[in-house]
Scaffold this active site. Sequence first.
Site, PDB file in Angstrom:
ATOM      1  N   HIS A   1     -12.443   2.253  10.861  1.00  0.00           N
ATOM      2  CA  HIS A   1     -11.594   1.445   9.980  1.00  0.00           C
ATOM      3  C   HIS A   1     -10.139   1.727  10.344  1.00  0.00           C
ATOM      4  CE1 HIS A   1     -11.051  -1.162   6.559  1.00  0.00           C
ATOM      5  NE2 HIS A   1      -9.935  -0.495   6.385  1.00  0.00           N
ATOM      6  N   ALA A   2      -9.378   0.676  10.640  1.00  0.00           N
ATOM      7  CA  ALA A   2      -8.003   0.848  11.144  1.00  0.00           C
ATOM      8  C   ALA A   2      -7.134   1.638  10.172  1.00  0.00           C
ATOM      9  CB  ALA A   2      -7.375  -0.530  11.380  1.00  0.00           C
TER      10      ALA A   2
ATOM     11  N   HIS B   1      -0.412  -5.559  11.202  1.00  0.00           N
ATOM     12  CA  HIS B   1      -0.545  -4.911   9.891  1.00  0.00           C
ATOM     13  C   HIS B   1      -0.306  -3.409  10.031  1.00  0.00           C
ATOM     14  CE1 HIS B   1      -2.232  -4.153   5.849  1.00  0.00           C
ATOM     15  NE2 HIS B   1      -2.593  -3.013   6.429  1.00  0.00           N
ATOM     16  N   GLU B   2      -0.983  -2.800  11.016  1.00  0.00           N
ATOM     17  CA  GLU B   2      -0.855  -1.341  11.195  1.00  0.00           C
ATOM     18  C   GLU B   2       0.545  -0.972  11.705  1.00  0.00           C
ATOM     19  OE1 GLU B   2      -4.403  -0.984   9.556  1.00  0.00           O
ATOM     20  OE2 GLU B   2      -2.946   0.588   9.966  1.00  0.00           O
TER      21      GLU B   2
ATOM     22  N   HIS C   1       2.933  -0.454   8.953  1.00  0.00           N
ATOM     23  CA  HIS C   1       2.936   0.889   8.359  1.00  0.00           C
ATOM     24  C   HIS C   1       3.815   1.828   9.188  1.00  0.00           C
ATOM     25  CE1 HIS C   1      -0.094   0.105   5.326  1.00  0.00           C
ATOM     26  NE2 HIS C   1      -1.002  -0.238   6.216  1.00  0.00           N
TER      27      HIS C   1
ATOM     28  N   GLU D   1       1.549  -2.182   2.433  1.00  0.00           N
ATOM     29  CA  GLU D   1       0.555  -3.098   3.025  1.00  0.00           C
ATOM     30  C   GLU D   1       1.165  -4.442   3.397  1.00  0.00           C
ATOM     31  OE1 GLU D   1      -2.035  -0.054   2.743  1.00  0.00           O
ATOM     32  OE2 GLU D   1      -2.140  -1.897   3.895  1.00  0.00           O
TER      33      GLU D   1
ATOM     34  N   HIS E   1     -13.287   1.047   1.464  1.00  0.00           N
ATOM     35  CA  HIS E   1     -12.344   1.625   0.513  1.00  0.00           C
ATOM     36  C   HIS E   1     -13.022   2.242  -0.701  1.00  0.00           C
ATOM     37  CE1 HIS E   1     -10.167  -1.037   3.091  1.00  0.00           C
ATOM     38  NE2 HIS E   1      -9.030  -0.531   2.695  1.00  0.00           N
TER      39      HIS E   1
ATOM     40  N   TYR F   1      -3.551  -4.239  -2.042  1.00  0.00           N
ATOM     41  CA  TYR F   1      -3.655  -5.399  -1.161  1.00  0.00           C
ATOM     42  C   TYR F   1      -3.440  -6.693  -1.949  1.00  0.00           C
ATOM     43  CZ  TYR F   1      -5.663  -1.916   1.946  1.00  0.00           C
ATOM     44  OH  TYR F   1      -5.865  -0.790   2.713  1.00  0.00           O
TER      45      TYR F   1
HETATM   46  C1  SLC Z   1      -6.262  -2.839   7.812  1.00  0.00           C
HETATM   47  C2  SLC Z   1      -6.465  -2.072   6.809  1.00  0.00           C
HETATM   48  C3  SLC Z   1      -6.048  -0.638   6.842  1.00  0.00           C
HETATM   49 SE1  SLC Z   1      -4.691  -0.208   5.560  1.00  0.00          SE
HETATM   50  C4  SLC Z   1      -7.205  -2.546   5.578  1.00  0.00           C
HETATM   51  O1  SLC Z   1      -7.985  -1.754   5.045  1.00  0.00           O
HETATM   52  N1  SLC Z   1      -7.027  -3.785   5.064  1.00  0.00           N
HETATM   53  C5  SLC Z   1      -6.057  -4.791   5.528  1.00  0.00           C
HETATM   54  C6  SLC Z   1      -6.343  -6.020   4.719  1.00  0.00           C
HETATM   55  C7  SLC Z   1      -7.287  -5.662   3.626  1.00  0.00           C
HETATM   56  C8  SLC Z   1      -7.846  -4.268   3.944  1.00  0.00           C
HETATM   57  C9  SLC Z   1      -9.326  -4.357   4.357  1.00  0.00           C
HETATM   58  O2  SLC Z   1      -9.595  -4.297   5.541  1.00  0.00           O
HETATM   59  O3  SLC Z   1     -10.164  -4.506   3.435  1.00  0.00           O
HETATM   60 ZN    ZN Z   2      -2.704  -1.214   5.587  1.00  0.00          ZN
END
Ligand code: SLC
Ligand code: ZN
Length: 598
Positions: free
Chosen positions: A320-321, A350-351, A354, A378, A481, A491
């Site tokens: 997970h990024a 997105h990354e 950060h 975010e 998450h 988010y």
């Molecule tokens: C890219 C990330 C790392 Se902060 C992320 O978890 N995001 C970005 C968008 C929504 C959420 C997800 O993947 O559920």
């Molecule tokens: Zn993020």
Amino acid sequence: STAQEELLAKEFLLTHDQTSSEMCYQSNIAEWRYSSDITDENQRLKLEQSLVSASFERLAWKNITSFNWEPFTDLDLKRKFRLLSVLGPAALKEDKLTQYRKAIDAMEKIYSTAKICSFTNPGDCGLSLDPEITEKMSKSRNFDELKHIWVQWHGQSGGKMRSHYQNFVELSNKAAQMNNYSDTGAYWLRNYESETFQTDIEELWQTIKPFYQQLHAYVRAKLRAHYGEDKIPKNQPIPAHLLGNMWAQSWGNIEDLVLPYPGKTSIDVTPEMLKQGYTPKKMFEMSEEFFTSMGLLPTPPEFWSGSIIEKLPGKEMVCHASAWDFCNGKDFRIKQCTKVDMEDFITVHHEMGHIQYFLQYKHLPLVYREGANSGFHEAVGDTLALSVQTTKHLKEIGLLDKSAVQDEESTINYLLVTALDKIAFFPFAYIMDKWRWDVFDGSVTPDDYNCHWWKLREEYQGIRSPVTRSEIDFDPGAKYHIAANVEYIRYFVSFVIQFQFYKSLCMTAGQYDPHNSALPLHECDFYRNKEAGAKLAAMLAMGSSRPWPEAMRAVTGQDRMDASAFREYFKPLEVWLIAKNKELGEPIGWNSDGLNCQ
Ligand SMILES: C=C(C[SeH])C(=O)N1CCC[C@H]1C(=O)O
Ligand SMILES: [Zn+2]
């Protein structure tokens, strides 16, 4: 006297800042080593380090709270002490803290190493979420194959977490109460510094909901055309496995099934990226160049030497990024199992958003090296990604043919594809924490965990499990998450404020003029615009040193979350969708009668 005590407090913070930065560095190194190479030994070392950090934090907290800081006259000093006076999970006794960490580590490990068997080749049971399962969920158009992948993943991930999650909730709530919060949900919400925050979120949802339901109705009609009336009946929720994404949180991957005007320019430039031999490294370099073109900060050498931007072969890792700040003002990294496609090109931005925030506030004391609130962190990368994904910009960087036409129909295509990610996301983001707020405050007990999840999924998203579920399952754990205990309403906040930031930076760059139809908001590209960059940088450099409405005002002039920029951006699509659904005779909304969870 208070004056004397304030002097002592300032002194104390200088050494505290140094020691807590060093501790933060050690913690991150241990966590990085584990999440980039999941082994028992690295897990043991990570747990050991977290106990060392916790005892340091407990001691620091005792010193902080030994000051009588409430009457401080230096308001900045007082803000620092207020933020530092919350200890967090380290308030738990060592044995409880160990159980707390072990519960979360177990869930994150289950999630990151789960494997399932292929539908077409049942002997192959080595499919990981990243990349095989994600690829299948995105590309397969076979109803039964998608159902197989969906059921297997939910069983191999969330299905194995229920007892860990139950244990985690108990310990997390105990820690929250030791920090004088009623439960973990209240502890999380302190980040937004507002008594009306949950009401504000509900009001934002109420303004977005009608638009979401129009999109939902249109997509349902298009899915029915592909999968048939028996699979997608009118007036019913959409089966959860058909939206191109494991969690139905963004629907951009089913663009081919729903595009209003096929054959017109599509912004999915993945084929062109592959044709031009794009690599993950090139994607990161291009993203960095977008930031620096606006006068924002470049990444330091440590970023390129330390980051992991592709899945490491022969290792189990958390794919997970994520973006990491090692608290020494030099070492900043991204870990991402990058695929060469448009979706990941957006995630790269997105990354990198950060990382830009980390760079902009690295001069601040550690206590202020956070986003103005977690939603701000975010929103940075996504704001720039809105500019990058425009047809104007994609032509600029050679990913779209200069002759690609831009007319009414291509505009609707563009806005629809963007809406599939940006509008579909809202109800998902809302229920991710609504479900957890309900679990943490006790209004949902463990024997209701799963059916409450599906009740919210149906009520807010109009999505239904493809198979009957029960309390043997634990479907929330199928989402990173929840397994890794990362708060999610950030988010929802991000998806509202990124349009406020985007609109403001576009006006600063002269790329959007509400009175000039030749400069519509959704085509704005502020690439290379130094004024827009400077405005954004000024906000980022504030970190969490001021309440977030002041940071918001630095960029937009407003001091609150406001969905009108979002509505303005999508206005042409909203009009089109309402007319289209009437034309299709597609009823808006759904019955959530047959709740298939018992
Ligand atoms: C890219 C990330 C790392 Se902060 C992320 O978890 N995001 C970005 C968008 C929504 C959420 C997800 O993947 O559920
Ligand atoms: Zn993020």
